[in-house]
Design an enzyme around this catalytic site. Structure first.
Site, PDB file in Angstrom:
ATOM      1  N   ASP A   1     -20.046   7.033 -14.161  1.00 19.42           N
ATOM      2  CA  ASP A   1     -19.795   6.830 -15.593  1.00 19.42           C
ATOM      3  C   ASP A   1     -18.305   6.638 -15.881  1.00 19.42           C
ATOM      4  O   ASP A   1     -17.930   6.192 -16.960  1.00 19.42           O
ATOM      5  CB  ASP A   1     -20.366   7.994 -16.426  1.00 19.42           C
ATOM      6  CG  ASP A   1     -19.758   9.351 -16.106  1.00 19.42           C
ATOM      7  OD1 ASP A   1     -18.941   9.445 -15.162  1.00 19.42           O
ATOM      8  OD2 ASP A   1     -20.107  10.334 -16.796  1.00 19.42           O
ATOM      9  N   GLU A   2     -17.463   6.980 -14.890  1.00 22.53           N
ATOM     10  CA  GLU A   2     -16.018   6.860 -15.128  1.00 22.53           C
ATOM     11  C   GLU A   2     -15.591   5.408 -15.321  1.00 22.53           C
ATOM     12  O   GLU A   2     -14.492   5.154 -15.808  1.00 22.53           O
ATOM     13  CB  GLU A   2     -15.226   7.514 -13.993  1.00 22.53           C
ATOM     14  CG  GLU A   2     -15.538   8.992 -13.886  1.00 22.53           C
ATOM     15  CD  GLU A   2     -14.536   9.788 -13.072  1.00 22.53           C
ATOM     16  OE1 GLU A   2     -13.363   9.399 -13.003  1.00 22.53           O
ATOM     17  OE2 GLU A   2     -14.946  10.822 -12.519  1.00 22.53           O
TER      18      GLU A   2
ATOM     19  N   LYS B   7     -13.974   1.790  -8.406  1.00 25.32           N
ATOM     20  CA  LYS B   7     -15.446   1.790  -8.534  1.00 25.32           C
ATOM     21  C   LYS B   7     -15.889   0.643  -9.454  1.00 25.32           C
ATOM     22  O   LYS B   7     -16.889  -0.026  -9.189  1.00 25.32           O
ATOM     23  CB  LYS B   7     -15.939   3.137  -9.089  1.00 25.32           C
ATOM     24  CG  LYS B   7     -15.729   4.324  -8.177  1.00 25.32           C
ATOM     25  CD  LYS B   7     -16.526   4.274  -6.887  1.00 25.32           C
ATOM     26  CE  LYS B   7     -18.015   4.406  -7.088  1.00 25.32           C
ATOM     27  NZ  LYS B   7     -18.725   4.452  -5.763  1.00 25.32           N
TER      28      LYS B   7
HETATM   29  N1  LIG Z   1     -19.514  13.583  -7.429  1.00 26.30           N
HETATM   30  C1  LIG Z   1     -19.872  13.090  -8.590  1.00 26.30           C
HETATM   31  O1  LIG Z   1     -19.990  13.830  -9.577  1.00 26.30           O
HETATM   32  C2  LIG Z   1     -20.211  11.619  -8.741  1.00 26.30           C
HETATM   33  C3  LIG Z   1     -20.709  11.163  -9.954  1.00 26.30           C
HETATM   34  C4  LIG Z   1     -21.067   9.808 -10.078  1.00 26.30           C
HETATM   35  C5  LIG Z   1     -20.931   8.964  -8.992  1.00 26.30           C
HETATM   36  N2  LIG Z   1     -20.422   9.430  -7.820  1.00 26.30           N
HETATM   37  C6  LIG Z   1     -20.335   8.480  -6.679  1.00 26.30           C
HETATM   38  O2  LIG Z   1     -21.243   8.935  -5.703  1.00 26.30           O
HETATM   39  C7  LIG Z   1     -20.755   8.632  -4.402  1.00 26.30           C
HETATM   40  C8  LIG Z   1     -20.702   9.884  -3.567  1.00 26.30           C
HETATM   41  O3  LIG Z   1     -19.860  10.841  -4.209  1.00 26.30           O
HETATM   42  P1  LIG Z   1     -19.633  12.282  -3.569  1.00 26.30           P
HETATM   43  O4  LIG Z   1     -19.202  13.179  -4.644  1.00 26.30           O
HETATM   44  O5  LIG Z   1     -20.795  12.632  -2.735  1.00 26.30           O
HETATM   45  O6  LIG Z   1     -18.373  11.961  -2.620  1.00 26.30           O
HETATM   46  P2  LIG Z   1     -17.827  12.751  -1.370  1.00 26.30           P
HETATM   47  O7  LIG Z   1     -16.338  12.544  -1.396  1.00 26.30           O
HETATM   48  O8  LIG Z   1     -18.362  14.130  -1.299  1.00 26.30           O
HETATM   49  O9  LIG Z   1     -18.434  11.945  -0.110  1.00 26.30           O
HETATM   50  C9  LIG Z   1     -18.016  10.670   0.243  1.00 26.30           C
HETATM   51  C10 LIG Z   1     -18.484  10.398   1.667  1.00 26.30           C
HETATM   52  O10 LIG Z   1     -18.107   9.057   2.014  1.00 26.30           O
HETATM   53  C11 LIG Z   1     -17.551   9.075   3.324  1.00 26.30           C
HETATM   54  N3  LIG Z   1     -16.598   7.961   3.432  1.00 26.30           N
HETATM   55  C12 LIG Z   1     -15.404   7.823   2.795  1.00 26.30           C
HETATM   56  N4  LIG Z   1     -14.804   6.687   3.172  1.00 26.30           N
HETATM   57  C13 LIG Z   1     -15.638   6.072   4.056  1.00 26.30           C
HETATM   58  C14 LIG Z   1     -15.592   4.853   4.785  1.00 26.30           C
HETATM   59  N5  LIG Z   1     -14.536   4.028   4.684  1.00 26.30           N
HETATM   60  N6  LIG Z   1     -16.625   4.536   5.586  1.00 26.30           N
HETATM   61  C15 LIG Z   1     -17.701   5.363   5.702  1.00 26.30           C
HETATM   62  N7  LIG Z   1     -17.792   6.542   5.061  1.00 26.30           N
HETATM   63  C16 LIG Z   1     -16.778   6.889   4.237  1.00 26.30           C
HETATM   64  C17 LIG Z   1     -16.864  10.427   3.450  1.00 26.30           C
HETATM   65  O11 LIG Z   1     -16.675  10.792   4.824  1.00 26.30           O
HETATM   66  C18 LIG Z   1     -17.863  11.315   2.720  1.00 26.30           C
HETATM   67  O12 LIG Z   1     -18.860  11.791   3.606  1.00 26.30           O
HETATM   68  C19 LIG Z   1     -19.397   7.968  -4.602  1.00 26.30           C
HETATM   69  O13 LIG Z   1     -19.565   6.573  -4.520  1.00 26.30           O
HETATM   70  C20 LIG Z   1     -18.986   8.379  -6.006  1.00 26.30           C
HETATM   71  O14 LIG Z   1     -18.176   7.410  -6.598  1.00 26.30           O
HETATM   72  C21 LIG Z   1     -20.057  10.735  -7.658  1.00 26.30           C
END
Ligand SMILES: NC(=O)c1ccc[n+]([C@@H]2O[C@H](COP(=O)([O-])OP(=O)(O)OC[C@H]3O[C@@H](n4cnc5c(N)ncnc54)[C@H](O)[C@@H]3O)[C@@H](O)[C@H]2O)c1
Length: 339
Positions: free
Chosen positions: A126-127, A157
């Site tokens: 949502d950001e 994103k």
């Molecule tokens: N956390 C939230 O509240 C939230 C909300 C909405 C959307 N998102 C989206 O959901 C997704 C996951 O978020 P999260 O909180 O689980 O993130 P996170 O940081 O916990 O996990 C990200 C994962 O991606 C892996 N990663 C990073 N760079 C990489 C690369 N180049 N190649 C392969 N793997 C790679 C990392 O090792 C990690 O395991 C993201 O795309 C984020 O934008 C997160």
């Protein structure tokens, strides 16, 4: 059916892997993760015992490695969670956000095109809509809200979302996008608000709150997010964006106070620190589209989800203490070092 899940060693990706293994027990789940500081293979310890699960350590920007993996696995569906995800880190060092979140997504889509996947799902946030004023509680983000980003993270994103829609229009890649609000639940890296406050409170350390802590976020239990993505994969319309949110707006300061209360710690631990640059005030999702089209609704009430989450962090101290100590980074070496 084979699902390729990127970023599955992170918070939401790992919850999604467990959700898919339970919800689709005859399907194969292949996880690609670079294991950056945010990836923790020990989170997938149980999944690794499942013969329908495979873990591959690779960077989504590495076209050769990704092409080789597609050749081996021929996935029908790709779900792209992999990202640099921490806003504060994006302010310190935007470069890696552009590489993984934009160029990495492009590599995943290029290879998906070559292999003719049936669906490419981009996990967005949502950001990308920027923020809403605190004095307009009547306003919500819909899928029609213009993109208007604030941080290098949200800009990266949003760029990936635009590219994904362009790949759909130009190359007919069967893309769907979900934009979700803030998640909470098990396996969240302890630099994010809720696990950080739980870990610090348990250690009687100061609880650093940005500014007055009046920023409002719309919190969703992670399992509800995973179910929403699964539903979009099964029934969502290609070329569409779906907002996912919990209708659960909370001020940061109220979350921190709630954690103090649940852990029987004094609010005097709360310390107000200099606000984040460009800090968004309020996020609030209107999830009417996914509700109306796909019948999705959040199932976990915040009051229950936050208690379960706090209990999970109490029951799984080893998991987050190893992160804080850095020990978790040795897990891959222990698992795969001698193979
Ligand atoms: N956390 C939230 O509240 C939230 C909300 C909405 C959307 N998102 C989206 O959901 C997704 C996951 O978020 P999260 O909180 O689980 O993130 P996170 O940081 O916990 O996990 C990200 C994962 O991606 C892996 N990663 C990073 N760079 C990489 C690369 N180049 N190649 C392969 N793997 C790679 C990392 O090792 C990690 O395991 C993201 O795309 C984020 O934008 C997160």
């Amino acid at each position: 059916m084979t699902y390729l899940v990127t970023g599955g060693a992170g918070f939401i990706g790992a919850n999604f892997v467990y959700h898919m293994l339970a919800a689709h027990p005859t399907d194969r789940i292949v996880c690609v993760d670079k294991l950056t500081y945010a990836g923790n293979l020990s989170t997938l310890e149980e999944a690794l015992k499942n013969p329908n699960f495979r873990f591959v350590k690779a960077d989504i920007c590495d076209r050769e490695a990704i092409t080789k993996l597609f050749g081996e696995e021929r996935p029908e569906v790709v779900v792209n969670f992999a990202a640099e995800s921490h806003v504060d880190r994006s302010i310190e060092n935007p470069g890696v956000f552009l590489e993984t979140n934009i160029l990495g997504t492009a590599v995943m889509m290029d290879v998906s095109r070559i292999f003719g996947v049936e669906r490419f799902h981009q996990v967005s946030t949502d950001e990308v809509y920027g923020d809403l004023p605190l004095d307009r509680p009547d306003l919500f983000f819909t899928e029609e809200t213009p993109i208007h980003t604030s941080s290098p993270y949200s800009s990266s994103k949003a760029s990936a979302d635009l590219l994904a829609m362009a790949y759909h229009r130009t190359y007919s890649l069967p893309v769907t996008i979900s934009r979700c609000s803030n998640n909470y639940g098990p396996y969240q890296f302890p630099e994010k608000l809720i696990p950080l406050m739980i870990a610090n409170a348990l250690a009687d350390k100061p609880l650093p709150v940005y500014g007055e802590g009046l920023n409002v976020r719309d919190w969703l239990y992670v399992e509800d997010h995973c179910k929403a993505i699964d539903l979009i994969l099964q029934k969502g319309r290609v070329g569409e964006v779906y907002n996912i949110g919990g209708h659960n707006e909370m001020k940061n300061i109220d979350i921190v106070k709630l954690i103090c209360k649940a852990l029987d710690k004094p609010e005097s631990l709360i310390t107000h620190v200099t606000d984040r640059k460009g800090h968004d005030m309020r996020y609030a999702i209107d999830p009417a589209k996914i509700h109306g089209e796909l019948g999705w609704l959040p199932e976990t009430m915040f009051a229950d989800g936050i208690q379960e989450t706090i209990q999970w962090y109490l029951n799984n101290r080893k998991w987050w203490e190893e992160i804080i100590s850095g020990e978790y980074q040795n897990y891959y070496q222990r698992m795969y070092g001698n193979r």
